[in-house]
Design a protein around this motif. Sequence first.
Motif, short mmCIF file in Angstrom:
data_model
loop_
_atom_site.label_atom_id
_atom_site.label_comp_id
_atom_site.label_asym_id
_atom_site.label_seq_id
_atom_site.Cartn_x
_atom_site.Cartn_y
_atom_site.Cartn_z
N GLY A 88 0.80 -1.37 -0.11
CA GLY A 88 0.17 0.15 -0.02
C GLY A 88 0.86 1.04 0.01
N LEU A 89 1.94 1.06 0.74
CA LEU A 89 2.67 2.34 0.88
C LEU A 89 3.44 2.62 -0.57
CD1 LEU A 89 4.36 1.85 4.21
CD2 LEU A 89 2.89 3.61 3.67
N MET A 90 3.66 1.44 -1.16
CA MET A 90 4.65 1.47 -2.50
C MET A 90 3.67 1.87 -3.82
SD MET A 90 7.07 -1.78 -2.11
CE MET A 90 7.77 -1.48 -3.82
N ASN A 91 2.50 1.50 -3.67
CA ASN A 91 1.62 1.77 -4.66
C ASN A 91 0.72 2.94 -4.55
OD1 ASN A 91 2.30 -0.57 -5.82
ND2 ASN A 91 0.77 -1.86 -4.71
N ASP A 92 0.92 3.74 -3.60
CA ASP A 92 0.02 4.84 -3.31
C ASP A 92 0.45 5.86 -4.55
OD1 ASP A 92 0.08 7.80 -2.40
OD2 ASP A 92 -1.02 6.71 -0.67
N PRO A 93 -0.66 6.65 -5.19
CA PRO A 93 -0.55 7.33 -6.23
C PRO A 93 0.54 8.27 -6.02
CG PRO A 93 -2.90 7.12 -5.76
CD PRO A 93 -1.93 6.64 -4.65
N LYS A 94 0.81 8.79 -4.83
CA LYS A 94 1.70 9.69 -4.67
C LYS A 94 3.52 9.14 -4.60
CE LYS A 94 -0.91 12.72 -1.43
NZ LYS A 94 -1.05 13.25 0.12
N ASN A 95 3.37 7.91 -4.73
CA ASN A 95 4.63 7.40 -4.58
C ASN A 95 5.11 6.89 -6.18
OD1 ASN A 95 6.99 5.99 -4.16
ND2 ASN A 95 6.14 4.24 -2.87
N GLN A 96 5.56 7.59 -6.71
CA GLN A 96 6.02 7.25 -8.21
C GLN A 96 7.24 6.43 -8.15
OE1 GLN A 96 6.21 11.08 -10.06
NE2 GLN A 96 4.16 11.42 -9.69
N SER A 97 6.92 5.14 -7.86
CA SER A 97 8.09 4.27 -7.52
C SER A 97 8.70 3.75 -8.93
CB SER A 97 7.55 3.11 -6.97
OG SER A 97 8.68 2.23 -6.60
N MET A 98 10.07 3.70 -8.80
CA MET A 98 10.84 3.24 -10.07
C MET A 98 10.83 1.60 -10.10
SD MET A 98 14.54 5.62 -10.05
CE MET A 98 14.50 4.77 -7.99
N GLU A 99 10.93 1.28 -11.64
CA GLU A 99 11.06 -0.12 -11.94
C GLU A 99 12.03 -0.91 -11.00
OE1 GLU A 99 8.77 -2.11 -13.48
OE2 GLU A 99 7.39 -0.47 -14.13
N PHE A 100 11.83 -2.06 -10.80
CA PHE A 100 13.00 -2.74 -9.89
C PHE A 100 14.39 -2.65 -10.80
CE2 PHE A 100 15.38 -6.77 -8.74
CZ PHE A 100 15.52 -6.35 -7.55
N ARG A 101 14.27 -2.97 -11.88
CA ARG A 101 15.55 -2.93 -12.78
C ARG A 101 16.26 -1.69 -12.65
NH1 ARG A 101 17.98 -6.48 -16.42
NH2 ARG A 101 15.97 -7.74 -16.26
N THR A 102 15.44 -0.53 -12.65
CA THR A 102 16.00 0.78 -12.58
C THR A 102 16.55 1.10 -11.36
OG1 THR A 102 14.20 1.54 -14.15
CG2 THR A 102 15.76 3.14 -13.12
N LYS A 103 15.87 0.60 -10.15
CA LYS A 103 16.53 0.66 -8.94
C LYS A 103 17.78 0.00 -8.89
CE LYS A 103 12.05 1.04 -6.33
NZ LYS A 103 11.37 0.61 -5.54
N GLN A 104 17.96 -1.10 -9.65
CA GLN A 104 19.16 -1.86 -9.50
C GLN A 104 20.42 -1.28 -10.08
OE1 GLN A 104 18.22 -5.86 -11.13
NE2 GLN A 104 18.71 -6.58 -9.18
N TYR A 105 19.91 -0.60 -11.37
CA TYR A 105 21.19 0.15 -11.85
C TYR A 105 21.54 1.41 -11.16
CZ TYR A 105 19.44 -2.34 -16.31
OH TYR A 105 19.33 -2.96 -17.18
N PHE A 106 20.64 1.90 -10.43
CA PHE A 106 21.13 3.17 -9.40
C PHE A 106 21.90 2.55 -8.39
CE2 PHE A 106 17.68 5.65 -11.39
CZ PHE A 106 18.51 6.81 -11.66
N PHE A 107 21.41 1.44 -7.97
CA PHE A 107 22.01 0.87 -6.74
C PHE A 107 23.64 0.40 -7.07
CE2 PHE A 107 23.31 -3.20 -4.61
CZ PHE A 107 23.50 -2.74 -3.15
N PHE A 108 23.85 -0.25 -8.02
CA PHE A 108 25.14 -0.77 -8.39
C PHE A 108 26.02 0.55 -9.01
CE2 PHE A 108 23.18 -4.86 -9.93
CZ PHE A 108 23.45 -5.36 -8.71
N ALA A 109 25.36 1.46 -9.38
CA ALA A 109 26.16 3.03 -9.79
C ALA A 109 26.69 3.49 -8.56
CB ALA A 109 25.08 3.85 -10.36
N VAL A 110 25.53 3.43 -7.51
CA VAL A 110 26.26 3.96 -6.07
C VAL A 110 27.30 3.18 -5.65
CG1 VAL A 110 25.30 4.27 -3.80
CG2 VAL A 110 24.01 5.20 -5.53
N ARG A 111 27.13 1.75 -5.89
CA ARG A 111 28.34 0.74 -5.31
C ARG A 111 29.62 1.33 -6.20
NH1 ARG A 111 27.95 -4.23 -3.18
NH2 ARG A 111 26.19 -3.35 -2.25
N ILE A 112 29.64 1.35 -7.31
CA ILE A 112 30.61 1.69 -8.13
C ILE A 112 31.51 3.03 -7.53
CG2 ILE A 112 31.64 2.14 -10.22
CD1 ILE A 112 29.54 0.12 -11.59
#
Length: 285
Positions: free
Chosen positions: A90-114
């Motif tokens: 419910g928190l993730m699917n709230d209209p106010k929460n424009q969540s990114m796709e999981f794969r996009t989150k992974q790209y950002f996560f790995f960019a941060v790690r590098i």
Amino acid sequence: MDYAKIAENLHGYFSLVEYHCRAATEGNAKLFRFYFNHALDWLRLPEELSNTNYMKARLKKREKFKLTVPAEYQKQYMLEYKELQKEIAGLMNDPKNQSMEFRTKQYFFFAVRILTCIASFYGDYSMVVLLSLLQFVFLPFSIFISLVYGVETIFVLYSGYVLFYPGFCYLCKVMLHESLQFSFTISYEHLALFLLVDQLLCTICLFYSPKGRTATPSRKRILQSVVYGFLNTKTYYIVLFPMMVGLEVPLTPWILDACFGVTGKLMQFLFGYWEVLFYPVYHIG
């Protein structure tokens, strides 16, 4: 210049940031609450299910045995778990929460790690900490997983060393002659050697196992696993090793401990509880 429009856009932006912070705080609070409510559930289980050492001892007897778990406990746990899933969704699917796709989150996560690895090589430890915290911007609910899993890992895998090694190293330094004080200093060459040996072992395990030859997957699947596995796990060492360069490591206590197996016995005892500590966090994650 339309200042009213700019003010409206800024208000909308800060409202969205406020919502994300509130949702992340509320979501992690729910995860922590659920975890601590069930943190001691393993005490209600038979010893064979709460400690793998007991299970191994029972299996060695080669006798039939029966284990029972209260059905009401299992039913209540799954009921609360499904309710938690709904609340987080419910928190993730709230209209106010424009969540990114999981794969996009992974790209950002790995960019941060590098970027964190680069900061570590440059010796900028403040930047290492700051960049590490950026993962919680893209994966806000990982705060719970990171903290709890980190504490459990330290308790099970490293607490034996924490309890034993400081005093033991001091005794070795005081009681043994200097000629018996073996040590080495961590350098970048150790990191390169570690990664080389690690990747060599991974390559061997790709084709061979203790049971014989493995079923080799496609080249595409291998490449995906190599890239993902390296970024997800091996980069931990690339972050840590540069921060330890120049650290002198006493070898004599290691050699003596390997002979007498003190920390090994402590780890074996604590590792018996690894599954009941790790699985609930893994399940929630």
